[in-house]
Design an enzyme around this catalytic site. Sequence first.
Site, mmCIF file in Angstrom:
data_model
loop_
_atom_site.group_PDB
_atom_site.id
_atom_site.type_symbol
_atom_site.label_atom_id
_atom_site.label_comp_id
_atom_site.label_asym_id
_atom_site.label_seq_id
_atom_site.Cartn_x
_atom_site.Cartn_y
_atom_site.Cartn_z
ATOM 1 N N HIS A 12 -5.360 -8.699 8.277
ATOM 2 C CA HIS A 12 -4.868 -7.583 7.583
ATOM 3 C C HIS A 12 -4.289 -7.918 6.080
ATOM 4 O O HIS A 12 -3.373 -8.973 6.285
ATOM 5 C CB HIS A 12 -4.125 -6.734 8.303
ATOM 6 C CG HIS A 12 -3.585 -5.570 7.661
ATOM 7 N ND1 HIS A 12 -2.297 -4.967 7.762
ATOM 8 C CD2 HIS A 12 -4.313 -4.379 7.234
ATOM 9 C CE1 HIS A 12 -2.307 -4.007 7.222
ATOM 10 N NE2 HIS A 12 -3.445 -3.473 6.832
ATOM 11 N N HIS A 54 -1.815 -2.958 -2.560
ATOM 12 C CA HIS A 54 -1.992 -2.007 -1.780
ATOM 13 C C HIS A 54 -1.121 -0.529 -2.218
ATOM 14 O O HIS A 54 -1.710 0.541 -1.969
ATOM 15 C CB HIS A 54 -1.182 -2.163 -0.517
ATOM 16 C CG HIS A 54 -0.911 -1.361 0.675
ATOM 17 N ND1 HIS A 54 -0.201 -0.305 0.649
ATOM 18 C CD2 HIS A 54 -1.775 -1.105 1.844
ATOM 19 C CE1 HIS A 54 -0.363 0.453 1.437
ATOM 20 N NE2 HIS A 54 -1.372 -0.023 2.360
HETATM 21 O O1 G3P Z 1 -8.154 -0.880 6.243
HETATM 22 C C1 G3P Z 1 -7.277 -0.864 7.290
HETATM 23 C C2 G3P Z 1 -6.050 -1.002 6.876
HETATM 24 O O2 G3P Z 1 -5.525 -1.618 5.958
HETATM 25 C C3 G3P Z 1 -5.639 0.825 6.536
HETATM 26 O O3 G3P Z 1 -4.312 0.786 6.144
HETATM 27 O O4 G3P Z 1 -2.126 1.117 4.473
HETATM 28 O O5 G3P Z 1 -2.787 -1.067 5.471
HETATM 29 O O6 G3P Z 1 -4.315 -0.164 3.689
HETATM 30 P P1 G3P Z 1 -3.422 0.160 4.957
HETATM 31 MG MG MG Z 2 -5.926 -1.885 3.881
#
Ligand code: G3P
Ligand code: MG
Length: 247
Positions: A12, A54
Amino acid sequence: MKPWPYPHVIAHRCGGMAAPENTLAGLRAAARTGCRAVEFDVMLSADGTPFLIHDETLERTTDGHGFVAQTGDAWLRALDAGIRHDPAFAGERLPRLEEAIAACRKLGLWANVEIKPAAGHEAHTGEVVARVLARHWRGEPPLLSSFSGTAIEAAGSRAPQFPRALLVEDLAGDWRASALRLGCRAIHTDAARLRPGGIEAVHAAGLWLAVYTVNDAQQARRLLDGGVDALFTDRIDAICVGAATGP
Ligand code: G3P
Ligand code: MG
């Protein structure tokens, strides 16, 4: 429905907790740890250049201030995107999408590229991300995802060759109709809000299911054994290693 053709465990925000989020150091950490797939978030600068970041604002992950969409490339490049994570990463820069693509290629990483438009920039962000990927990505095509249907639609118009996924916070709304209208192949949703029957409902719609963010190894095992196609994790040390990472 064909089986999910990508790795089942996806690091992630590049390298999870092992490095500053959405950085090249994160990509290197993911590869070093044995991950074969990464997710990262892409937003446009004031100059319309796609960068990995992000938040719409700079404060949480960099030493800068203000909005990404109101900051030009030169300013963004001068920021430190590592020091807030750990002083050991001081000097790490915000990567442009092109640099991340090159790093993925060099490191042998497949990617889920999350289109993260600043409010009001949905279609333009989808279009630019798809255009840059079409120009520079080589090998197994990345999966494009977004919470924004407008961004997915624009990306699909620009580069229909890339598979798409709709991100939803839970399975309570009209995810099925939206995903099918947008030509998506998958739903990505919050593991914590997944209810019994959710996996089967997504599969019954002919869609794959990936869930975020799973940081407990036992939960990861349960979800994958229960039929979830893939999961995003910050704990690449505990979950990429030793998990079933490939189809
Ligand atoms: O794409 C999966 C996840 O990354 C979505 O949430 O807020 O971490 O971008 P976020
Ligand atoms: Mg994400």
